[in-house]
Scaffold this active site. Structure first.
Site, PDB file in Angstrom:
ATOM      1  N   LYS A  36       0.864  -1.181   0.000  1.00 45.17           N
ATOM      2  CA  LYS A  36       0.000   0.000   0.000  1.00 45.17           C
ATOM      3  C   LYS A  36       0.901   1.231   0.000  1.00 45.17           C
ATOM      4  CE  LYS A  36      -3.710   2.331   2.539  1.00 45.17           C
ATOM      5  NZ  LYS A  36      -4.605   2.277   3.705  1.00 45.17           N
TER       6      LYS A  36
ATOM      7  N   LYS B 129      -2.021  -1.603  -3.840  1.00 40.69           N
ATOM      8  CA  LYS B 129      -2.873  -0.409  -3.839  1.00 40.69           C
ATOM      9  C   LYS B 129      -1.989   0.828  -3.985  1.00 40.69           C
ATOM     10  CE  LYS B 129      -6.263   1.967  -0.890  1.00 40.69           C
ATOM     11  NZ  LYS B 129      -6.909   2.025   0.437  1.00 40.69           N
TER      12      LYS B 129
END
Length: 331
Positions: A196, A255
């Site tokens: 992320k 992400k």
């Protein structure tokens, strides 16, 4: 001399193109992110995310039933927490009667087959908007992991199929896996947000949950760069994903999505578990904004981007386009 291989033979018409197509996109590939609010019959549009709403549990359940009818079999859920329930410990996050816990129970009662993956992070519960507990101006890792473990156990008790830690604290997957095993939840999985990045694409999401870092009288980090990954890094993403798999993650996530497809492929090649990709709010909003101005064909861009994410190696695509794309694909 003509070439023995004319590649255009396999592009002659739609029938042959469909027959040899390498990447097939279906509603089975999608997970739909949902925002949940307190109250009854509440539906609040999110201006920076056209078509996306914060809904109360009753309307969320109604939407989940429609998603299921379209062939979408997974949702990841986030809650908008009342300011009066926020503090620096995040203790509301493991309240057995909290909004998230009620939402999990309601969704599973209404659509038992729907895979529910609640978000595990403290930022919606934090007075500072950070994913962890703050001490002496810093995010403390191990105390935060303890809180995330309690949060995960409460989600499992409420009926979650998977917990989805999105915080990027070190060691949290191992701690959560150990706690689930020791507390009677061996079949509850973990989808870890492994890679992320500290991205600027998250802006509309933070509007939806009021989870951006906040100015306060206390010294706190002004952004999330001490725990989310530097977007300049590639090898670090592989290392993070491999660590999470070793610690017990069943699914790893990359992400954002479209801007990070090189990372998706690297992670897919490195791990032996399914890879999820989150096409985030900013990526969604850009397509919506350009389409509203007539600069892009909305549906064509939507389907092309989703194909690209799957082609890069995604087994699961978490996307705000899930419902629209499923309707289009089902036609």
């Amino acid at each position: 001399m003509f070439p023995h291989q004319r590649n255009r033979r396999l592009r002659t018409n739609d029938s042959i193109r469909s027959l040899v197509r390498e990447t097939i996109l279906t509603p089975n590939d999608f997970m739909f992110p949902m925002f949940i609010a307190e109250g009854t019959n509440v539906e609040v549009p999110i201006p920076s995310m056209p078509g996306i709403f914060r809904r109360s549990i009753d309307l969320t359940v109604k939407e989940v039933k429609e998603l299921w009818s379209l062939g979408i079999k997974a949702v990841n859920i986030y809650v908008k927490v009342d300011d009066k329930l926020k503090d620096n410990t995040g203790k509301e996050a493991w309240n057995p009667n909290g909004l998230m816990q009620q939402a999990i129970k309601a969704i599973k009662d209404a659509v038992p087959g729907m895979i529910v993956m609640p978000d595990v992070a403290l930022d919606p519960y934090s007075i500072y908007g950070h994913d962890g507990i703050i001490e002496n101006g810093d995010i403390v890792n191990d105390a935060t992991v303890d809180a995330l473990t309690l949060m995960s156990l409460s989600h499992a008790a409420a009926g979650a199929d998977f917990v989805a830690p999105s915080d990027m604290m070190d060691g949290r997957v191992l701690a959560i896996r150990k706690a689930l095993e020791e507390n009677g939840f061996p079949n509850v999985g973990i989808m870890s947000y492994s890679a992320k990045y500290a991205s600027s694409f998250y802006g509309p999401f933070r509007d939806a949950l009021d989870s951006a870092p906040k100015e306060s009288g206390v010294e706190v980090p002004k952004d999330k760069k001490t725990y989310q990954m530097d977007y300049a890094n590639r090898i670090e993403a592989i290392r993070e994903a491999l660590h999470d798999v070793e610690e017990g993650a069943d699914i790893v996530m990359v992400k954002p999505g479209i801007a990070y497809l090189d990372i998706v492929r690297e992670v897919k090649d490195a791990v032996n578990v399914p890879v999820s990709v989150y096409q985030v709010s900013g990526e969604y909003a850009m397509v919506k904004a350009a389409a509203e101005r007539g600069w892009l064909d909305h549906d064509k861009i939507m389907i092309e981007q989703l194909h690209c994410i799957k082609r890069a190696g995604a087994d699961i695509i978490s996307t705000y386009f899930a419902k629209e794309a499923a309707i289009l694909l089902n036609k």
